[in-house]
Scaffold this motif. Structure first.
Motif, PDB file in Angstrom:
ATOM      1  N   ARG A  67      25.675  54.126 -34.809  1.00  0.00           N
ATOM      2  CA  ARG A  67      25.020  55.430 -34.858  1.00  0.00           C
ATOM      3  C   ARG A  67      24.589  55.832 -36.270  1.00  0.00           C
ATOM      4  N   ALA A  68      24.749  54.922 -37.217  1.00  0.00           N
ATOM      5  CA  ALA A  68      24.289  55.196 -38.572  1.00  0.00           C
ATOM      6  C   ALA A  68      22.981  54.464 -38.873  1.00  0.00           C
ATOM      7  N   VAL A  69      22.774  53.322 -38.229  1.00  0.00           N
ATOM      8  CA  VAL A  69      21.556  52.534 -38.400  1.00  0.00           C
ATOM      9  C   VAL A  69      20.908  52.363 -37.030  1.00  0.00           C
ATOM     10  N   TRP A  70      19.638  52.759 -36.930  1.00  0.00           N
ATOM     11  CA  TRP A  70      18.915  52.679 -35.658  1.00  0.00           C
ATOM     12  C   TRP A  70      17.702  51.764 -35.807  1.00  0.00           C
ATOM     13  N   LEU A  71      17.362  51.112 -34.713  1.00  0.00           N
ATOM     14  CA  LEU A  71      16.315  50.082 -34.769  1.00  0.00           C
ATOM     15  C   LEU A  71      15.438  50.110 -33.531  1.00  0.00           C
ATOM     16  N   ILE A 104      19.397  41.502 -35.244  1.00  0.00           N
ATOM     17  CA  ILE A 104      18.798  42.103 -36.440  1.00  0.00           C
ATOM     18  C   ILE A 104      19.723  43.168 -37.019  1.00  0.00           C
ATOM     19  N   LEU A 105      20.298  43.990 -36.161  1.00  0.00           N
ATOM     20  CA  LEU A 105      21.221  45.034 -36.639  1.00  0.00           C
ATOM     21  C   LEU A 105      22.442  44.427 -37.315  1.00  0.00           C
ATOM     22  N   HIS A 106      23.014  43.384 -36.722  1.00  0.00           N
ATOM     23  CA  HIS A 106      24.157  42.712 -37.346  1.00  0.00           C
ATOM     24  C   HIS A 106      23.761  42.102 -38.690  1.00  0.00           C
ATOM     25  N   ALA A 107      22.556  41.499 -38.743  1.00  0.00           N
ATOM     26  CA  ALA A 107      22.100  40.894 -39.997  1.00  0.00           C
ATOM     27  C   ALA A 107      21.951  41.954 -41.082  1.00  0.00           C
ATOM     28  N   TYR A 108      21.415  43.121 -40.722  1.00  0.00           N
ATOM     29  CA  TYR A 108      21.265  44.196 -41.697  1.00  0.00           C
ATOM     30  C   TYR A 108      22.632  44.720 -42.150  1.00  0.00           C
ATOM     31  N   THR A 109      23.551  44.821 -41.203  1.00  0.00           N
ATOM     32  CA  THR A 109      24.902  45.285 -41.549  1.00  0.00           C
ATOM     33  C   THR A 109      25.558  44.346 -42.555  1.00  0.00           C
ATOM     34  N   LEU A 110      25.362  43.052 -42.381  1.00  0.00           N
ATOM     35  CA  LEU A 110      26.008  42.056 -43.246  1.00  0.00           C
ATOM     36  C   LEU A 110      25.295  41.878 -44.583  1.00  0.00           C
ATOM     37  N   TRP A 111      23.969  41.879 -44.568  1.00  0.00           N
ATOM     38  CA  TRP A 111      23.216  41.487 -45.760  1.00  0.00           C
ATOM     39  C   TRP A 111      22.266  42.553 -46.274  1.00  0.00           C
ATOM     40  N   GLY A 112      22.166  43.688 -45.615  1.00  0.00           N
ATOM     41  CA  GLY A 112      21.258  44.735 -46.077  1.00  0.00           C
ATOM     42  C   GLY A 112      19.818  44.265 -46.085  1.00  0.00           C
ATOM     43  N   PHE A 125       9.944  44.929 -36.884  1.00  0.00           N
ATOM     44  CA  PHE A 125      10.955  45.950 -36.594  1.00  0.00           C
ATOM     45  C   PHE A 125      10.826  47.141 -37.522  1.00  0.00           C
ATOM     46  N   ILE A 126      11.332  48.275 -37.022  1.00  0.00           N
ATOM     47  CA  ILE A 126      11.392  49.528 -37.765  1.00  0.00           C
ATOM     48  C   ILE A 126      12.842  49.976 -37.723  1.00  0.00           C
ATOM     49  N   LEU A 127      13.458  50.101 -38.873  1.00  0.00           N
ATOM     50  CA  LEU A 127      14.894  50.399 -38.955  1.00  0.00           C
ATOM     51  C   LEU A 127      15.108  51.643 -39.803  1.00  0.00           C
ATOM     52  N   TRP A 128      15.962  52.529 -39.307  1.00  0.00           N
ATOM     53  CA  TRP A 128      16.305  53.740 -40.052  1.00  0.00           C
ATOM     54  C   TRP A 128      17.778  53.694 -40.416  1.00  0.00           C
ATOM     55  N   ASP A 129      18.054  53.809 -41.736  1.00  0.00           N
ATOM     56  CA  ASP A 129      19.422  53.855 -42.235  1.00  0.00           C
ATOM     57  C   ASP A 129      19.742  55.315 -42.557  1.00  0.00           C
ATOM     58  N   GLU A 130      20.551  55.934 -41.683  1.00  0.00           N
ATOM     59  CA  GLU A 130      20.858  57.354 -41.814  1.00  0.00           C
ATOM     60  C   GLU A 130      21.637  57.640 -43.091  1.00  0.00           C
ATOM     61  N   ARG A 131      22.493  56.713 -43.492  1.00  0.00           N
ATOM     62  CA  ARG A 131      23.315  56.945 -44.687  1.00  0.00           C
ATOM     63  C   ARG A 131      22.461  56.985 -45.949  1.00  0.00           C
ATOM     64  N   LEU A 132      21.481  56.099 -46.020  1.00  0.00           N
ATOM     65  CA  LEU A 132      20.628  56.018 -47.213  1.00  0.00           C
ATOM     66  C   LEU A 132      19.336  56.812 -47.064  1.00  0.00           C
TER      67      LEU A 132
END
Length: 626
Positions: A67-71, A104-112, A125-132
């Protein structure tokens, strides 16, 4: 091609639900299986699902892990087993049947942002990082899955369909005249980051995009590597190239059924052979082949060869006969109008093939890319000699003689070829006289035409061109659901980056010359007539052959209501040339098709806003992910 879109406001104003609903509405044909959105304050993501893999049955996008990163993604991730193993090694808990968006979400979580270094396949893809508070988007290495975007005053729109971006009232309908000029001259836009619309840009292949508040950053994350030739044994080349080629087709299947184009050349037949093997091994239930033959029998060369291959592989074959040359465009429904000018029309063998195949499977294979993938690097022999690598020169020359019975070209031969190319360049057609002078001047078309005409390659290395040449970007677009309005994704195995990177390590002679490696790995799988057949060009111009066979077309009927095309061409001069059938050249016929199709598109593209207004739906129609 699932439909994806994103809308971001960074000025504090409320995001308009109407715009989001309109964007999703226009993407429904790309994703008929499910439609949904996610919205949180200034950001919203939309998704329309087209199920093309077994795993996609479980997809529920826009998606999140925490719920912090959406794709929202249109993606098929390849090399799944290796990627999942690598992620598990980093501590991630991932099922083997994980959906591609979750990979893709797991890859972003691991490697940004470095996740792109680990992803292989066709994706946007279009990804939103709520924290950043950061928007992160990317298109795949070769640009098979496109992304387009527009910057607004206080906002940002992005989608894999140009039309979805145009629904916002602040996005102008103003055309990019240079792109229109490119279409008239070359049938493709030579500027990689622009579209036919002034306000809408395109993310080039192998690029990512970041939007942090109002700051936009676009950067390239991958490019085709320079050649790094590695000498291997004949057996090693066959094993390694064969494994990668099979994997490139297998990874693109991942469905119970597929259609495939089948000609009589090496490229489409090799793909069909691997698909046939997958069917025989139980990895696919049904594979059907399709062949297109021209309406004029004298141009029809491929049918007997395709039939032999289909019999050998035990694949059902459907043959469609007719001309793909557009004389009278027939797309009247604005919902089916391509987002940008194209040759798309409904009464053509190509569309009939796609329509038939799409009714049975959402996956179709095409053999584009085999030629540039296995084209020897220009200047290879001369570079070896000039760099003093005489031993390698002689070794490769001996191998080339062994397999092809050809010596390296001599200096005199190379000079003759160079002079022939120069003579051909000089003899090319001048700028069409029917282009309006003020349009030519304002768009700098004469200089552009002289620089770019006939540019089949912009590099000595054709594998680099596979990422950079505009022809391939247009091929991907023309075959997408955004253009065909059909729920089907076309796969291009020869554009697999694993094949391209491996190709950059192979000495061109003897291994790539005449597609030697491909012919070798296909021994025993394809009929011998295919394996020994040389590349065969179409023995004539289809439109000229049609005119000779069926009579002179009525160009006046092909260009009704020339109000908009009149901004770019002198219609009287154009018709004067087009009606002079005795002097029509191949170049003339290509220009005619471009003018006719552009005119048809120009007469309808402004109807989009009225179409959306008439069919407007509420955002409540679509599922809301939480």
């Amino acid at each position: 091609m699932s439909g994806i879109c994103g809308y971001f406001r960074f000025d504090g104003n409320r995001l308009e639900n109407r715009v989001l609903a309109d964007m999703i509405f226009l993407l429904e044909k790309q994703g008929p299986d499910d439609q949904a959105y996610w919205q949180n304050g200034p950001i919203a993501l939309g998704h329309t699902l087209l199920k093309t893999t077994r795993e996609s049955i479980k997809e529920s996008q826009p998606s999140t892990l925490d719920r912090a990163v959406w794709l929202t993604a249109d993606a098929r991730i390849d090399g799944r087993a290796e990627l999942i193993s690598k992620m598990r090694g980093k501590g991630a808990t991932i099922e083997q049947s994980a959906t591609d968006d979750h990979l893709i979400l797991h890859a972003y979580t691991l490697w940004g942002l470095d996740c792109l270094d680990h992803l292989v396949g066709d994706f946007a893809f279009i990804l939103w990082d709520e924290r950043l508070k950061r928007l992160f988007c990317a298109t795949d290495h070769m640009g098979v899955c496109p992304l387009y975007y527009a910057q607004l005053q206080g906002g940002f729109l992005i989608s894999n369909n140009v039309s979805a971006i145009r629904v916002h009232p602040d996005v102008s309908d103003a055309l990019n005249e240079q792109a229109i000029g490119d279409y008239l001259l070359f049938r493709m836009n030579h500027t990689p980051d622009s579209t036919s619309f002034r306000d809408i840009q395109k993310l080039p292949p192998g690029h990512s995009l970041q939007m942090d508040q109002s700051k936009l950053k676009v950067q390239q994350y991958w490019t085709v590597p320079e050649p790094n030739y590695q000498r291997r044994s004949h057996a090693q080349y066959l094993e390694e190239f064969g494994d990668i080629f099979k994997q490139s087709v297998t990874d693109r299947m991942r469905a119970d059924a597929a259609g495939t184009h089948l000609s009589g050349g090496m490229d489409s037949t090799s793909i069909a052979a691997v698909l046939g093997n997958l069917k025989d091994e139980g990895q696919a239930e049904r594979v059907e082949a399709y062949t297109h033959v021209p309406s004029v029998d004298s141009l029809s060369l491929e049918k007997p060869f395709a039939e032999k291959v289909a019999r050998k592989l035990n694949l059902p074959l459907t043959v469609y006969k007719g001309s793909d040359e557009v004389l009278v465009p027939d797309i009247d429904d604005i919902a089916d109008l391509p987002p940008e000018p194209s040759f798309a029309h409904r009464h053509s063998p190509r569309f009939d093939i796609f329509s038939d195949s799409a009714s049975k499977s959402p996956v179709f294979f095409a053999g584009y890319g085999g030629d540039p993938l296995m084209m020897p690097t220009q200047g290879y022999w001369g570079d070896l000699w000039k760099s003093g690598k005489v031993g390698l020169y002689l070794s490769d020359a001996m191998k080339n003689w062994k397999f092809h019975r050809q010596p390296p070209p001599t200096f005199i031969t190379r000079m003759k070829r160079s002079r022939k190319k120069s003579a051909n360049a000089i003899s090319r057609q001048p700028l069409p006289n029917w282009l309006k002078g003020d349009f030519v001047k304002s768009s700098n078309l004469e200089d552009r035409y002289n620089r770019l005409r006939g540019s089949a390659s912009v590099n000595q290395n054709a594998r680099i061109d596979m990422q950079t040449h505009p022809l391939w970007r247009r091929v991907f677009e023309w075959h997408s659901p955004a253009y065909s309005s059909l729920p089907m994704k076309v796969r291009f195995p020869f554009f697999d980056i694993r094949l391209i990177e491996y190709g950059q390590t192979i000495p061109p002679y003897p291994w790539l010359h005449r597609k030697f490696l491909l012919r070798e790995i296909m021994k025993g799988q394809l009929p011998n007539e295919i394996l020994v057949r040389s590349k065969t060009a179409l023995p004539g111009n289809p439109m000229l052959a049609n005119i000779e066979e069926y009579g002179e077309p009525d160009w006046q009927r092909s260009i009704p209501d020339p109000d908009h095309i009149g901004d770019f061409i002198d219609l009287n001069l154009f018709l004067e040339n087009a009606l002079d059938f005795d002097r029509l050249t191949s170049a003339d016929t290509k220009g005619i098709v471009r003018v006719v199709t552009l005119n048809h598109w120009l007469n309808r593209y402004l109807q989009l806003a009225a179409y959306v207004e008439k069919n407007r739906v509420s955002l409540e129609k679509y599922k809301c992910r939480t």
